[in-house]
Design an enzyme around this catalytic site. Structure first.
Site, PDB file in Angstrom:
ATOM      1  N   PHE A 137       5.439 -14.016  -3.078  1.00 59.84           N
ATOM      2  CA  PHE A 137       4.390 -13.356  -4.283  1.00 59.84           C
ATOM      3  C   PHE A 137       4.667 -12.285  -4.544  1.00 59.84           C
ATOM      4  O   PHE A 137       4.847 -10.875  -4.123  1.00 59.84           O
ATOM      5  CB  PHE A 137       3.030 -13.793  -3.601  1.00 59.84           C
ATOM      6  CG  PHE A 137       2.963 -14.724  -3.067  1.00 59.84           C
ATOM      7  CD1 PHE A 137       2.225 -15.927  -4.621  1.00 59.84           C
ATOM      8  CD2 PHE A 137       2.833 -15.884  -2.364  1.00 59.84           C
ATOM      9  CE1 PHE A 137       1.642 -16.958  -4.187  1.00 59.84           C
ATOM     10  CE2 PHE A 137       2.252 -16.844  -1.636  1.00 59.84           C
ATOM     11  CZ  PHE A 137       2.150 -17.505  -3.060  1.00 59.84           C
ATOM     12  N   GLY A 183       2.981  -9.576  -7.467  1.00 65.38           N
ATOM     13  CA  GLY A 183       1.358  -9.409  -6.851  1.00 65.38           C
ATOM     14  C   GLY A 183       0.277  -9.985  -5.518  1.00 65.38           C
ATOM     15  O   GLY A 183       1.173  -9.840  -4.513  1.00 65.38           O
ATOM     16  N   GLN A 211       5.149  -3.021  -9.275  1.00 62.97           N
ATOM     17  CA  GLN A 211       5.970  -3.365  -8.600  1.00 62.97           C
ATOM     18  C   GLN A 211       7.392  -3.932  -9.117  1.00 62.97           C
ATOM     19  O   GLN A 211       6.938  -5.289  -9.394  1.00 62.97           O
ATOM     20  CB  GLN A 211       5.504  -3.121  -6.832  1.00 62.97           C
ATOM     21  CG  GLN A 211       4.570  -2.375  -6.366  1.00 62.97           C
ATOM     22  CD  GLN A 211       3.691  -3.420  -5.486  1.00 62.97           C
ATOM     23  OE1 GLN A 211       3.308  -4.229  -5.522  1.00 62.97           O
ATOM     24  NE2 GLN A 211       3.433  -2.255  -4.451  1.00 62.97           N
ATOM     25  N   TYR A 212       8.136  -3.534  -9.078  1.00 56.86           N
ATOM     26  CA  TYR A 212       9.010  -4.756  -9.479  1.00 56.86           C
ATOM     27  C   TYR A 212      10.687  -4.835  -8.219  1.00 56.86           C
ATOM     28  O   TYR A 212      11.095  -3.507  -8.044  1.00 56.86           O
ATOM     29  CB  TYR A 212      10.301  -3.706 -10.717  1.00 56.86           C
ATOM     30  CG  TYR A 212       9.133  -3.680 -11.953  1.00 56.86           C
ATOM     31  CD1 TYR A 212       8.240  -5.098 -13.007  1.00 56.86           C
ATOM     32  CD2 TYR A 212       8.775  -3.364 -12.094  1.00 56.86           C
ATOM     33  CE1 TYR A 212       7.400  -5.173 -13.334  1.00 56.86           C
ATOM     34  CE2 TYR A 212       7.089  -2.922 -13.164  1.00 56.86           C
ATOM     35  CZ  TYR A 212       6.933  -3.973 -13.974  1.00 56.86           C
ATOM     36  OH  TYR A 212       6.280  -4.432 -15.184  1.00 56.86           O
ATOM     37  N   HIS A 245       1.097  -1.706  -0.117  1.00 56.43           N
ATOM     38  CA  HIS A 245      -0.192  -0.293   0.054  1.00 56.43           C
ATOM     39  C   HIS A 245       0.886   1.637  -0.329  1.00 56.43           C
ATOM     40  O   HIS A 245       0.236   2.037  -1.143  1.00 56.43           O
ATOM     41  CB  HIS A 245      -0.693   0.083   0.995  1.00 56.43           C
ATOM     42  CG  HIS A 245      -2.196  -1.150   1.210  1.00 56.43           C
ATOM     43  ND1 HIS A 245      -2.835  -0.368   2.075  1.00 56.43           N
ATOM     44  CD2 HIS A 245      -2.126  -1.604   0.143  1.00 56.43           C
ATOM     45  CE1 HIS A 245      -4.182  -2.003   1.803  1.00 56.43           C
ATOM     46  NE2 HIS A 245      -3.502  -2.521   0.391  1.00 56.43           N
ATOM     47  N   GLY A 298      12.661 -18.934 -12.514  1.00 51.36           N
ATOM     48  CA  GLY A 298      11.862 -17.633 -13.518  1.00 51.36           C
ATOM     49  C   GLY A 298      12.490 -16.450 -12.895  1.00 51.36           C
ATOM     50  O   GLY A 298      13.891 -16.272 -12.213  1.00 51.36           O
ATOM     51  N   VAL A 299      12.341 -14.833 -12.961  1.00 52.29           N
ATOM     52  CA  VAL A 299      11.934 -14.177 -13.583  1.00 52.29           C
ATOM     53  C   VAL A 299      11.623 -13.670 -11.309  1.00 52.29           C
ATOM     54  O   VAL A 299      12.760 -12.864 -11.331  1.00 52.29           O
ATOM     55  CB  VAL A 299      11.362 -13.168 -14.042  1.00 52.29           C
ATOM     56  CG1 VAL A 299       9.860 -13.234 -13.131  1.00 52.29           C
ATOM     57  CG2 VAL A 299      12.046 -11.939 -13.932  1.00 52.29           C
ATOM     58  N   GLU A 347       0.297   1.672   8.092  1.00 48.84           N
ATOM     59  CA  GLU A 347       1.342   2.335   6.861  1.00 48.84           C
ATOM     60  C   GLU A 347       1.653   3.852   7.153  1.00 48.84           C
ATOM     61  O   GLU A 347       2.104   4.766   6.800  1.00 48.84           O
ATOM     62  CB  GLU A 347      -0.098   2.628   6.365  1.00 48.84           C
ATOM     63  CG  GLU A 347      -0.184   1.401   5.896  1.00 48.84           C
ATOM     64  CD  GLU A 347      -1.450   0.808   4.570  1.00 48.84           C
ATOM     65  OE1 GLU A 347      -2.287   1.811   4.261  1.00 48.84           O
ATOM     66  OE2 GLU A 347      -2.233   0.409   5.003  1.00 48.84           O
ATOM     67  N   TYR A 374      11.833  -4.218  -2.772  1.00 51.18           N
ATOM     68  CA  TYR A 374      10.972  -3.428  -4.694  1.00 51.18           C
ATOM     69  C   TYR A 374      10.712  -2.252  -4.678  1.00 51.18           C
ATOM     70  O   TYR A 374       9.993  -1.243  -3.471  1.00 51.18           O
ATOM     71  CB  TYR A 374       9.333  -4.198  -4.752  1.00 51.18           C
ATOM     72  CG  TYR A 374       8.765  -4.070  -3.822  1.00 51.18           C
ATOM     73  CD1 TYR A 374       7.868  -3.337  -3.851  1.00 51.18           C
ATOM     74  CD2 TYR A 374       8.482  -5.375  -2.751  1.00 51.18           C
ATOM     75  CE1 TYR A 374       6.761  -3.116  -2.408  1.00 51.18           C
ATOM     76  CE2 TYR A 374       7.610  -5.330  -2.117  1.00 51.18           C
ATOM     77  CZ  TYR A 374       6.695  -4.315  -2.424  1.00 51.18           C
ATOM     78  OH  TYR A 374       5.195  -4.575  -1.142  1.00 51.18           O
ATOM     79  N   TYR A 411     -10.043   4.287   2.347  1.00 47.68           N
ATOM     80  CA  TYR A 411     -10.202   2.903   3.087  1.00 47.68           C
ATOM     81  C   TYR A 411     -12.163   3.292   3.031  1.00 47.68           C
ATOM     82  O   TYR A 411     -13.285   2.378   3.435  1.00 47.68           O
ATOM     83  CB  TYR A 411      -9.550   3.012   4.533  1.00 47.68           C
ATOM     84  CG  TYR A 411      -8.866   2.398   4.297  1.00 47.68           C
ATOM     85  CD1 TYR A 411      -8.077   0.981   4.162  1.00 47.68           C
ATOM     86  CD2 TYR A 411      -7.054   3.435   4.231  1.00 47.68           C
ATOM     87  CE1 TYR A 411      -7.354   0.473   4.491  1.00 47.68           C
ATOM     88  CE2 TYR A 411      -6.163   2.782   4.292  1.00 47.68           C
ATOM     89  CZ  TYR A 411      -5.585   0.512   4.615  1.00 47.68           C
ATOM     90  OH  TYR A 411      -4.669   0.325   3.816  1.00 47.68           O
TER      91      TYR A 411
END
Length: 394
Positions: free
Chosen positions: A387, A389, A209-210, A92, A278-279, A144, A192, A102
């Protein structure tokens, strides 16, 4: 020190919410799918914030359903949901979610519960869930707020693409330096960034997000992006295709500050075992480069050498490459250590059991690795994964 959350709800409200747990187990995903549909109909501007690919694939409704179900189960003591809530709160903050979002979500979640379940939901149940939602929202808002206060920057900061490097047939790296020329803050290996993409001819801003794929302390942030396939209606690779095909050196990309709770525990004295598929190697590469004074093992699984990105950076006697279906070129060059898949028998003979394990990759890969580690009776405290995502279950 672990965070504890004391409920302020009265006993009757908590009992009503707990009574809905079986219904949420059966209809939760239907409710959250309807929730997003109604939300976007009335507030299309929120499509600038949500990942619409995850909506189409059903990942976001499924993740929200799981979160609501977990909150209902633990409404007496929300402390139990804090680990999962912390992961969500990190995302978030990366997406710049604010407290004012919210109440909108709460309004449409209650509408969806009523519209899906109909007469099975009376005013008393809706009132209980209204109170419960506000208490759950307060948990996230508080978490947050603390994260924003310690974040390297708030909102988005412009970065210039200084280098664009093709790493494999599917993966391209982007080297990103602050446009203002100022230095970068320290980040934890494995975290990330959030990227804001305004794609020509597409009506909504896309946020993705990467993982940062290089170690801290550089003059740049590097992300290594896999070009995903999708459909004509809404390509799964909408942003990745744009990055691969359209973004060039010299372009400017807005980034949110590094975030995420999947990172290397640098205080542990145990060996480190990194397993990627993989990635999924991107956050682990950042960890690997930081393990200069640790006994580290890096195991990477890919379909074949053609799709294996960052392979030149996997150097060392304890790096192992596994190709599911090695090509003839792979076989001729002996560029891999094992054909097929990672399995427990092979792990037993390759890495120490008393280690900190980190893994990331496709869901099937992650499930297989976790099951192998559990069968090996590796303590849960030594098993770490992320994960890509919305959070799922393995």
């Amino acid at each position: 020190m672990a965070t504890t959350v004391t409920s302020n709800l009265d006993e009757q409200t908590r009992e009503i919410i707990k009574s809905t747990v079986p219904v949420l187990a059966e209809h939760g995903e239907t409710i959250t799918t309807h929730f997003y549909k109604r939300l976007f109909e009335d507030h299309p501007e929120l499509k600038h914030t949500f990942n619409m690919t995850h909506q189409k694939e059903g990942k976001q409704p499924r993740a929200l359903a799981n979160a609501v179900y977990a909150a209902a189960q633990n409404i007496d003591d929300l402390t139990a949901i804090i680990p999962a809530a912390d992961t969500i709160a990190e995302k978030h903050v990366s997406l710049n979610i604010q407290p004012e979002h919210y109440p909108i979500v709460g309004e449409y979640l209650l509408k969806a519960i009523k519209e899906v379940l109909g007469d099975a939901v009376d005013a008393q149940i809706l009132d209980a869930w209204d109170k419960g939602y506000r208490e759950i929202a307060d948990v996230f808002i508080t978490m947050e707020k603390k994260k924003y206060e310690t974040s390297a920057w708030t909102g988005y900061r412009n970065f210039t693409v200084t280098h664009k490097v093709k790493e494999s047939s599917e993966i391209t790296s982007f080297y990103l330096e602050p446009e203002d020329g100022n230095s970068l803050p320290f980040y934890r290996p494995g975290q990330y960034i959030g990227l804001k993409a305004d794609i020509p001819h597409y009506p909504y801003t896309q946020l993705r997000q990467y993982s940062i794929s290089d170690e801290p302390g550089q003059s740049y942030i590097r992300i290594s992006v896999k070009k995903e396939d999708g459909t004509e209606e809404l390509p799964a690779g909408l942003v990745s295709t744009w990055l691969h095909n359209e973004v060039k050196e010299g372009d400017v990309l807005p980034l949110s500050a590094p975030a995420g709770d999947f990172y290397l525990n640098e205080t542990s004295d145990r060996p480190v075992v990194l397993l990627s598929g993989g990635v999924g190697l991107t956050p682990l590469m950042s960890m690997y480069k930081q393990c200069t004074d640790k006994d580290v093992y890096f195991i990477h699984a890919a379909r074949n050498g053609d799709v294996h990105g960052l392979k030149e950076e996997m150097k060392g006697d304890q790096c192992y490459i596994i190709y599911e279906k090695p090509s003839e070129q792979d076989r001729n060059s002996e560029a891999y250590d094992k054909a097929g898949y990672i399995d427990l028998d092979w792990l037993r003979t390759t890495v120490p059991k008393d280690a900190d394990f980190y893994f990331c990759g496709p869901e099937g890969f992650m499930r297989a690795v976790k099951e192998a580690l559990q069968e090996w009776e590796v303590p849960e405290a030594q098993i770490n994964y992320e994960f890509f995502g919305p959070a799922g279950t393995i």
